[in-house]
Enzyme design. Structure first.
Site, PDB file in Angstrom:
ATOM      1  N   ASP A   9       6.817  -3.717  21.894  1.00  9.27           N
ATOM      2  CA  ASP A   9       7.021  -2.350  22.345  1.00  9.27           C
ATOM      3  C   ASP A   9       5.635  -1.757  22.598  1.00  9.27           C
ATOM      4  O   ASP A   9       4.620  -2.317  22.154  1.00  9.27           O
ATOM      5  CB  ASP A   9       7.764  -1.568  21.264  1.00  9.27           C
ATOM      6  N   ASP A  11       4.601   2.291  23.148  1.00  6.27           N
ATOM      7  CA  ASP A  11       4.327   3.555  22.454  1.00  6.27           C
ATOM      8  C   ASP A  11       4.790   3.493  21.007  1.00  6.27           C
ATOM      9  O   ASP A  11       5.945   3.166  20.728  1.00  6.27           O
ATOM     10  CB  ASP A  11       5.048   4.706  23.161  1.00  6.27           C
ATOM     11  N   ASP A 173       8.831  -0.395  16.786  1.00  7.16           N
ATOM     12  CA  ASP A 173       8.768   0.653  15.761  1.00  7.16           C
ATOM     13  C   ASP A 173      10.063   1.446  15.654  1.00  7.16           C
ATOM     14  O   ASP A 173      10.109   2.446  14.929  1.00  7.16           O
ATOM     15  CB  ASP A 173       7.606   1.607  16.045  1.00  7.16           C
TER      16      ASP A 173
END
Length: 220
Positions: A9, A11, A173
């Site tokens: 991922d 951001d 995240d």
């Protein structure tokens, strides 16, 4: 794990981009005569792609959805202009990210980006940060017909690199990262420092505090 590749991922995992995202979101709100939102509020809106972020930012609430209304389209145009003009003003890699990516690359692991951020932001941002060439596959939120939590982006990585699900580790995240990994049959790791909440309860195979802990999952 017998890993051969990593899918990341962007951001909240590789980069801390919230200051630039919040600046663009609030600049778009200002253009429409709306007061600014706290950065922490905008951070809670990140993770489901630009359209979702703009809809939530415009309404000032997480429950808002993108319907393509004239007001939302106007807000998107303003956000687009502001964010493209400042993709990397305050955006930075999290600690140990660059060093760990370099180590993985040197060890021969294939690296991919799987983000819900649209290509029009993802590709120039990675170029500005000087890491585009690190990645064998880059998938934005609009690269394919579906984005995370759909398994399609990870399946595309597997097909492109010729891997089995067990050979690819999804690193993110948020819940979307775990759901996409589970649906694609790949193992997953969440970082605890990102934008996700209660990451230990999201069902990932592992949760790490520091990015360099990824090196513990490989055969060096």
């Amino acid at each position: 794990m017998t890993l051969r590749a990593f899918a990341f991922d962007l951001d909240g995992t590789l980069i801390d981009s919230i200051a630039d995202l919040a600046h663009a979101a609030n600049a778009a709100r200002a253009d429409l005569g709306l007061p600014p939102l706290p950065q922490a509020t905008v951070q809670g809106f990140v993770g489901d792609g630009a359209a979702s972020l703009v809809a939530r930012t415009l309404a000032g609430e997480h429950a808002a959805n993108w319907h393509g209304t004239p007001e939302q389209q106007q807000a998107m145009a303003r956000f687009d202009a502001h964010y493209k003009a400042g993709l990397t003003i305050a955006t930075r890699f999290y600690p140990e990210v660059q060093e760990t990516l370099h180590t993985l690359h040197e060890l021969g692991y294939r690296l991919a980006i799987v983000t819900n951020k649209p290509e029009r932001y993802t590709l120039p941002l990675l170029r500005e940060l000087g890491v585009s060439e690190r990645f064998d596959v880059i998938i934005g939120g609009d690269t394919l017909t579906e984005k995370k939590p759909s398994p399609l982006p990870l399946q595309h990585v597997l097909d492109t690199l010729g891997l089995t699900p067990a050979q690819l580790l999804m690193v993110g995240d948020s819940k979307n990262d775990v759901l996409a990994a589970k649906a694609a049959g790949t193992p997953s790791v969440l970082v605890s420092y990102g934008y996700g909440h209660d990451v230990h309860a999201l069902g990932a195979d592992h949760v790490i505090r520091f990015f360099s802990e990824l090196l513990e999952f490989i055969d060096q």
